[in-house]
Scaffold this motif. Structure first.
Motif, PDB file in Angstrom:
ATOM      1  N   ARG A  69       0.797  -1.234   0.000  1.00  0.00           N
ATOM      2  CA  ARG A  69       0.000   0.000   0.000  1.00  0.00           C
ATOM      3  C   ARG A  69       0.824   1.275   0.000  1.00  0.00           C
ATOM      4  O   ARG A  69       0.395   2.283  -0.550  1.00  0.00           O
ATOM      5  CB  ARG A  69      -0.902   0.035   1.232  1.00  0.00           C
ATOM      6  CG  ARG A  69      -2.142  -0.750   1.065  1.00  0.00           C
ATOM      7  CD  ARG A  69      -3.149  -0.350   2.139  1.00  0.00           C
ATOM      8  NE  ARG A  69      -4.310  -1.188   1.999  1.00  0.00           N
ATOM      9  CZ  ARG A  69      -4.810  -1.930   2.958  1.00  0.00           C
ATOM     10  NH1 ARG A  69      -4.254  -1.922   4.145  1.00  0.00           N
ATOM     11  NH2 ARG A  69      -5.869  -2.665   2.730  1.00  0.00           N
ATOM     12  N   ARG A  70       1.960   1.250   0.704  1.00  0.00           N
ATOM     13  CA  ARG A  70       2.765   2.464   0.894  1.00  0.00           C
ATOM     14  C   ARG A  70       4.240   2.141   0.730  1.00  0.00           C
ATOM     15  O   ARG A  70       4.666   1.028   0.955  1.00  0.00           O
ATOM     16  CB  ARG A  70       2.567   3.033   2.306  1.00  0.00           C
ATOM     17  CG  ARG A  70       1.270   3.734   2.527  1.00  0.00           C
ATOM     18  CD  ARG A  70       1.119   4.211   3.965  1.00  0.00           C
ATOM     19  NE  ARG A  70       2.123   5.146   4.423  1.00  0.00           N
ATOM     20  CZ  ARG A  70       2.054   6.458   4.250  1.00  0.00           C
ATOM     21  NH1 ARG A  70       1.034   6.987   3.619  1.00  0.00           N
ATOM     22  NH2 ARG A  70       2.993   7.252   4.725  1.00  0.00           N
ATOM     23  N   THR A 110       7.684  18.332   4.936  1.00  0.00           N
ATOM     24  CA  THR A 110       7.442  16.885   4.931  1.00  0.00           C
ATOM     25  C   THR A 110       5.957  16.594   5.064  1.00  0.00           C
ATOM     26  O   THR A 110       5.437  15.685   4.414  1.00  0.00           O
ATOM     27  CB  THR A 110       8.260  16.171   6.027  1.00  0.00           C
ATOM     28  OG1 THR A 110       9.653  16.413   5.791  1.00  0.00           O
ATOM     29  CG2 THR A 110       8.025  14.670   6.017  1.00  0.00           C
ATOM     30  N   LEU A 111       5.253  17.377   5.860  1.00  0.00           N
ATOM     31  CA  LEU A 111       3.806  17.207   5.983  1.00  0.00           C
ATOM     32  C   LEU A 111       3.118  17.462   4.643  1.00  0.00           C
ATOM     33  O   LEU A 111       2.239  16.699   4.232  1.00  0.00           O
ATOM     34  CB  LEU A 111       3.245  18.144   7.058  1.00  0.00           C
ATOM     35  CG  LEU A 111       1.729  18.105   7.244  1.00  0.00           C
ATOM     36  CD1 LEU A 111       1.252  16.717   7.638  1.00  0.00           C
ATOM     37  CD2 LEU A 111       1.308  19.131   8.287  1.00  0.00           C
ATOM     38  N   MET A 112       3.542  18.498   3.939  1.00  0.00           N
ATOM     39  CA  MET A 112       2.959  18.777   2.614  1.00  0.00           C
ATOM     40  C   MET A 112       3.288  17.655   1.633  1.00  0.00           C
ATOM     41  O   MET A 112       2.430  17.256   0.822  1.00  0.00           O
ATOM     42  CB  MET A 112       3.460  20.123   2.085  1.00  0.00           C
ATOM     43  CG  MET A 112       2.876  21.290   2.836  1.00  0.00           C
ATOM     44  SD  MET A 112       3.349  22.966   2.300  1.00  0.00           S
ATOM     45  CE  MET A 112       4.479  22.784   1.009  1.00  0.00           C
ATOM     46  N   VAL A 115       0.944  14.765   2.362  1.00  0.00           N
ATOM     47  CA  VAL A 115      -0.396  15.018   1.809  1.00  0.00           C
ATOM     48  C   VAL A 115      -0.390  14.737   0.301  1.00  0.00           C
ATOM     49  O   VAL A 115      -1.280  14.061  -0.223  1.00  0.00           O
ATOM     50  CB  VAL A 115      -0.862  16.462   2.113  1.00  0.00           C
ATOM     51  CG1 VAL A 115      -2.113  16.816   1.325  1.00  0.00           C
ATOM     52  CG2 VAL A 115      -1.104  16.637   3.610  1.00  0.00           C
ATOM     53  N   ALA A 116       0.635  15.217  -0.393  1.00  0.00           N
ATOM     54  CA  ALA A 116       0.741  14.977  -1.839  1.00  0.00           C
ATOM     55  C   ALA A 116       0.871  13.484  -2.123  1.00  0.00           C
ATOM     56  O   ALA A 116       0.252  12.965  -3.065  1.00  0.00           O
ATOM     57  CB  ALA A 116       1.931  15.742  -2.413  1.00  0.00           C
ATOM     58  N   TYR A 117       1.647  12.771  -1.314  1.00  0.00           N
ATOM     59  CA  TYR A 117       1.819  11.330  -1.497  1.00  0.00           C
ATOM     60  C   TYR A 117       0.478  10.601  -1.310  1.00  0.00           C
ATOM     61  O   TYR A 117       0.126   9.719  -2.086  1.00  0.00           O
ATOM     62  CB  TYR A 117       2.866  10.799  -0.512  1.00  0.00           C
ATOM     63  CG  TYR A 117       3.099   9.314  -0.627  1.00  0.00           C
ATOM     64  CD1 TYR A 117       3.687   8.768  -1.758  1.00  0.00           C
ATOM     65  CD2 TYR A 117       2.734   8.457   0.397  1.00  0.00           C
ATOM     66  CE1 TYR A 117       3.892   7.400  -1.865  1.00  0.00           C
ATOM     67  CE2 TYR A 117       2.937   7.093   0.308  1.00  0.00           C
ATOM     68  CZ  TYR A 117       3.522   6.564  -0.830  1.00  0.00           C
ATOM     69  OH  TYR A 117       3.725   5.220  -0.929  1.00  0.00           O
ATOM     70  N   ARG A 118      -0.277  10.994  -0.305  1.00  0.00           N
ATOM     71  CA  ARG A 118      -1.585  10.354  -0.077  1.00  0.00           C
ATOM     72  C   ARG A 118      -2.568  10.646  -1.207  1.00  0.00           C
ATOM     73  O   ARG A 118      -3.423   9.823  -1.510  1.00  0.00           O
ATOM     74  CB  ARG A 118      -2.157  10.796   1.268  1.00  0.00           C
ATOM     75  CG  ARG A 118      -1.396  10.196   2.422  1.00  0.00           C
ATOM     76  CD  ARG A 118      -1.961  10.610   3.745  1.00  0.00           C
ATOM     77  NE  ARG A 118      -1.102  10.129   4.819  1.00  0.00           N
ATOM     78  CZ  ARG A 118      -1.520   9.926   6.040  1.00  0.00           C
ATOM     79  NH1 ARG A 118      -2.774  10.172   6.371  1.00  0.00           N
ATOM     80  NH2 ARG A 118      -0.691   9.493   6.964  1.00  0.00           N
ATOM     81  N   LEU A 119      -2.438  11.813  -1.832  1.00  0.00           N
ATOM     82  CA  LEU A 119      -3.277  12.117  -2.998  1.00  0.00           C
ATOM     83  C   LEU A 119      -2.839  11.300  -4.217  1.00  0.00           C
ATOM     84  O   LEU A 119      -3.655  10.935  -5.062  1.00  0.00           O
ATOM     85  CB  LEU A 119      -3.224  13.614  -3.322  1.00  0.00           C
ATOM     86  CG  LEU A 119      -3.871  14.537  -2.289  1.00  0.00           C
ATOM     87  CD1 LEU A 119      -3.573  15.998  -2.618  1.00  0.00           C
ATOM     88  CD2 LEU A 119      -5.367  14.283  -2.211  1.00  0.00           C
ATOM     89  N   PHE A 120      -1.540  11.001  -4.293  1.00  0.00           N
ATOM     90  CA  PHE A 120      -0.989  10.204  -5.391  1.00  0.00           C
ATOM     91  C   PHE A 120      -1.412   8.735  -5.309  1.00  0.00           C
ATOM     92  O   PHE A 120      -1.670   8.095  -6.341  1.00  0.00           O
ATOM     93  CB  PHE A 120       0.547  10.318  -5.372  1.00  0.00           C
ATOM     94  CG  PHE A 120       1.252   9.231  -6.110  1.00  0.00           C
ATOM     95  CD1 PHE A 120       1.386   9.275  -7.492  1.00  0.00           C
ATOM     96  CD2 PHE A 120       1.799   8.153  -5.421  1.00  0.00           C
ATOM     97  CE1 PHE A 120       2.038   8.259  -8.176  1.00  0.00           C
ATOM     98  CE2 PHE A 120       2.456   7.135  -6.103  1.00  0.00           C
ATOM     99  CZ  PHE A 120       2.571   7.190  -7.481  1.00  0.00           C
TER     100      PHE A 120
END
Length: 150
Positions: A69-70, A110-112, A115-120
């Motif tokens: 998943r990640r 890193t937080l941003m 967020v981008a990674y979770r949207l990807f």
């Protein structure tokens, strides 16, 4: 171009590495990215484990479902990190990517990135299909899709 080896890496190889990178070898997009990291200066300091293989050694704190998943990275002190933090750790090891690791250390970055990674993540399967169509090859085509979770 350096290709990621399709073999289970031994404990000796893992202990000599600065980090172990767990990746989905059934994903053409993931394979291109990992091949890129492996071919860079410092890539020999990373141990790559294809989590799409049924016999991949993950450790007691990482199961196959989570690994698929990640993006996960195990540091030399055995700490397991994932997502954006995992990428930052890889970037820190590779001299040509240290600028990105330094940038990620700015408070909030890193937080941003997370967020981008979770949207990807939800669009990764579609992007992998496009990468396959464009000629990217998974490192583990025999098991492609067999263990895909996310």
């Amino acid at each position: 171009m350096h290709q990621v080896k399709n073999e289970i890496l031994t404990a000796d190889r893992e202990s000599a590495s600065e980090a172990t990178v767990y990746f989905d070898g059934s994903c053409p997009l993931c394979t291109v990215e990992i091949d890129h990291y492996a071919s860079r200066e410092g890539g020999d300091k990373l141990c790559f484990v294809d989590v799409s293989k049924s016999d991949a050694e993950l450790g007691s704190d990482l199961n196959a479902q989570d690994a698929m998943r990640r993006f996960h990275v195990r540091l030399s002190d055995r700490t397991l990190v994932s997502g954006a933090r995992g990428f930052v750790e890889v970037w820190n090891i590779l001299p040509g990517w240290r600028w990105a690791a330094r940038l990620a250390r700015i408070p909030g970055i890193t937080l941003m990135l997370e967020v981008a990674y979770r949207l990807f993540l939800p669009i990764r399967p579609a992007l992998s299909k496009i990468a396959l169509w464009l000629g990217a090859k998974p490192s583990n085509p025999k098991e492609q899709g067999q263990r895909r979770v996310g």
